[in-house]
Design a protein around this motif. Structure first.
Motif, PDB file in Angstrom:
ATOM      1  N   UNK A  98       0.823  -1.199   0.000  1.00 54.73           N
ATOM      2  CA  UNK A  98       0.000   0.000   0.000  1.00 54.73           C
ATOM      3  C   UNK A  98       0.862   1.256   0.000  1.00 54.73           C
ATOM      4  N   UNK A  99       1.914   1.237   0.791  1.00 58.92           N
ATOM      5  CA  UNK A  99       2.773   2.411   0.881  1.00 58.92           C
ATOM      6  C   UNK A  99       3.459   2.717  -0.444  1.00 58.92           C
ATOM      7  N   UNK A 100       3.994   1.683  -1.096  1.00 56.15           N
ATOM      8  CA  UNK A 100       4.732   1.945  -2.327  1.00 56.15           C
ATOM      9  C   UNK A 100       3.787   2.337  -3.455  1.00 56.15           C
ATOM     10  N   UNK A 101       2.568   1.792  -3.463  1.00 56.83           N
ATOM     11  CA  UNK A 101       1.593   2.175  -4.480  1.00 56.83           C
ATOM     12  C   UNK A 101       1.131   3.611  -4.286  1.00 56.83           C
ATOM     13  N   UNK A 102       1.050   4.048  -3.037  1.00 52.81           N
ATOM     14  CA  UNK A 102       0.576   5.401  -2.750  1.00 52.81           C
ATOM     15  C   UNK A 102       1.689   6.441  -2.801  1.00 52.81           C
ATOM     16  N   UNK A 103       2.894   6.063  -2.352  1.00 47.56           N
ATOM     17  CA  UNK A 103       3.962   7.049  -2.177  1.00 47.56           C
ATOM     18  C   UNK A 103       5.134   6.881  -3.138  1.00 47.56           C
ATOM     19  N   UNK A 104       5.201   5.753  -3.833  1.00 43.42           N
ATOM     20  CA  UNK A 104       6.264   5.565  -4.806  1.00 43.42           C
ATOM     21  C   UNK A 104       7.558   5.008  -4.248  1.00 43.42           C
ATOM     22  N   UNK A 105       7.618   4.787  -2.942  1.00 37.10           N
ATOM     23  CA  UNK A 105       8.819   4.226  -2.326  1.00 37.10           C
ATOM     24  C   UNK A 105       8.473   3.702  -0.940  1.00 37.10           C
ATOM     25  N   UNK A 106       9.258   2.742  -0.471  1.00 41.37           N
ATOM     26  CA  UNK A 106       9.218   2.322   0.927  1.00 41.37           C
ATOM     27  C   UNK A 106      10.651   2.396   1.441  1.00 41.37           C
ATOM     28  N   UNK A 107      10.790   2.448   2.752  1.00 46.85           N
ATOM     29  CA  UNK A 107      12.108   2.549   3.361  1.00 46.85           C
ATOM     30  C   UNK A 107      12.301   1.416   4.353  1.00 46.85           C
ATOM     31  N   UNK A 108      13.457   0.743   4.227  1.00 45.52           N
ATOM     32  CA  UNK A 108      13.802  -0.395   5.063  1.00 45.52           C
ATOM     33  C   UNK A 108      14.926   0.021   5.998  1.00 45.52           C
ATOM     34  N   UNK A 109      14.744  -0.175   7.294  1.00 45.92           N
ATOM     35  CA  UNK A 109      15.766   0.214   8.255  1.00 45.92           C
ATOM     36  C   UNK A 109      16.928  -0.770   8.221  1.00 45.92           C
ATOM     37  N   UNK A 110      18.128  -0.246   8.086  1.00 48.76           N
ATOM     38  CA  UNK A 110      19.339  -1.035   8.269  1.00 48.76           C
ATOM     39  C   UNK A 110      19.735  -0.905   9.736  1.00 48.76           C
ATOM     40  N   UNK A 111      19.395  -1.922  10.528  1.00 50.59           N
ATOM     41  CA  UNK A 111      19.588  -1.831  11.975  1.00 50.59           C
ATOM     42  C   UNK A 111      21.054  -1.631  12.340  1.00 50.59           C
ATOM     43  N   UNK A 112      21.959  -2.176  11.530  1.00 52.47           N
ATOM     44  CA  UNK A 112      23.384  -2.072  11.842  1.00 52.47           C
ATOM     45  C   UNK A 112      23.883  -0.640  11.727  1.00 52.47           C
ATOM     46  N   UNK A 113      23.424   0.097  10.700  1.00 46.86           N
ATOM     47  CA  UNK A 113      23.943   1.446  10.447  1.00 46.86           C
ATOM     48  C   UNK A 113      22.952   2.549  10.797  1.00 46.86           C
ATOM     49  N   UNK A 114      21.680   2.191  10.994  1.00 51.14           N
ATOM     50  CA  UNK A 114      20.654   3.201  11.244  1.00 51.14           C
ATOM     51  C   UNK A 114      20.131   3.861   9.990  1.00 51.14           C
TER      52      UNK A 114
END
Length: 287
Positions: A169-185
Motif C-alpha cells: 500500500x505504501x509503495x503504491x501510494x507514495x512511490x517508495x518504501x524505506x527499510x531500516x538497516x539496523x546495523x547502520x541506522x
C-alpha cells in the motif's frame, strides 16, 4: 590453513554498473573448480566472515569468487558501505541474475580469470546466502548446463518476501518504501519500479518454485534451526521443490551461522565450521 591467495578485480562494461569481486585460491594449484558466492539483502561480499569462509572453501581445493551484486548499494571505492542508495533502491532480481551471468561469462573468457591455469570454469557451482540463495536458484535455472551444483544458505523461498500488505500500500501510494538497516541506522529506499518489476514477473521469471523444479543439478539446502530472519520452513519448502536436493539443518544456528559485521577474529564460529564441513563434503561429491 594452507597458503590461500586472493586476487581482486572489477568487471566494467559500457551500460552496466561495475561488479567487484575477489578470487580466493590455494597457491600452486591448477585447474580448480569454481564456487561463486552471492551475498544477501543489505549484504556485500566483505560482510562479516564471508572472506574467512571463502578461504576455508579455497583450502578444500577450489577457486572461490566473492562477488558484489552491482545494485547492492556499495561502490568500488567504498565496498563495505551502502552509499549508493539510488542503486540499492532499484535492485531487482533481474539485475542480480544478470550480474551472475556476467561473472560466469568473465570467468569463462577473461585472461585474468584464467591466468596461469588456476581455474576450470567448466566446473562451476553457485552458493547464495538469504536473498542470494534465491538469486542462485534463478541464475542456476538461467545458466543451465554451466552450473554443476548449487548450495543455499538460509535462503528465502519467495521472491516477494519484502511485500507485506502494508508495504504494498505504501509503495503504491507514495512511490517508495524505506527499510531500516539496523546495523547502520540508515533508512534504505526501495522504489516503485522494483515492486512493479516483481509484480510483472512473480508468476514467471521470479517464480522460485517453478525455477527450483527446473534445476537438474544436485542442490544442498542449509538452514539454521534458530534462524531469526527466515523460518526453517522455507528450507523445507525449497527442498521439496528441488528435484535433487539434500536438506542439512544446523541445530541452534541463526541466520548468519554465528557471523556478524564487523567480524574481527580469525576463527570461524562453530556453526559456520559445521556449514563448511557440510558444503565441502557436498562439493567433493558433485564438483
Amino acid at each position: 590453513m594452507q597458503n590461500i591467495r586472493r586476487l581482486a578485480h572489477t568487471i566494467e562494461a559500457d551500460g552496466y554498473k561495475p561488479i567487484t569481486l575477489d578470487l580466493h585460491y590455494p597457491a600452486g594449484k591448477k585447474s580448480l573448480p569454481v564456487l561463486i558466492f552471492i551475498h544477501g539483502f543489505k549484504g556485500f561480499k566483505d560482510w562479516g566472515h564471508w572472506h574467512l569462509m571463502a578461504d576455508a572453501w579455497a583450502a578444500s581445493g577450489r577457486a572461490v569468487v566473492r562477488m558484489n551484486l552491482s545494485y547492492n548499494g556499495t561502490t568500488p571505492e567504498h565496498p563495505t558501505e551502502l552509499l549508493d542508495l539510488e542503486a540499492f533502491g532499484h535492485e531487482t532480481f533481474a539485475h542480480d541474475v544478470e550480474d551472475v551471468n556476467r561473472v560466469v561469462a568473465f570467468l569463462k573468457t577473461s585472461t585474468w580469470a584464467k591466468q596461469e591455469g588456476i581455474i576450470d570454469p567448466e566446473r562451476l557451482a553457485l552458493i547464495g546466502h538469504s536473498r542470494g540463495g534465491a538469486v542462485a536458484i534463478l541464475a542456476g535455472a538461467a545458466l543451465r548446463d554451466a552450473v554443476k551444483a548449487l548450495i543455499t544458505l538460509a535462503s528465502i523461498d519467495n521472491t516477494g518476501f519484502l511485500w507485506t500488505e502494508e508495504r504494498r500500500q505504501q509503495i503504491l501510494e507514495q512511490g517508495a518504501v524505506y527499510i531500516l538497516n539496523a546495523r547502520t541506522g540508515q533508512n534504505l529506499p526501495i522504489y516503485r519500479a522494483v515492486y512493479d518489476d516483481w509484480w510483472a514477473k512473480k508468476d514467471s521469471d521470479y517464480n522460485l518454485e517453478d525455477k527450483a523444479k527446473s534445476l537438474k543439478v544436485p542442490v544442498l539446502v542449509i538452514h539454521g534451526t534458530a534462524d531469526e530472519s527466515v523460518p526453517v520452513e522455507a528450507a523445507r519448502r525449497l527442498t521439496s521443490w528441488l528435484p535433487k536436493a539434500t536438506l542439512y539443518l544446523v541445530e541452534g544456528a541463526g541466520h548468519t551461522f554465528g557471523g556478524k559485521h564487523p567480524y574481527e577474529v580469525q576463527e570461524l564460529p562453530p556453526h559456520t565450521k559445521e556449514v563448511i564441513h557440510a558444503t565441502v563434503d557436498f562439493l567433493n561429491k558433485h564438483l
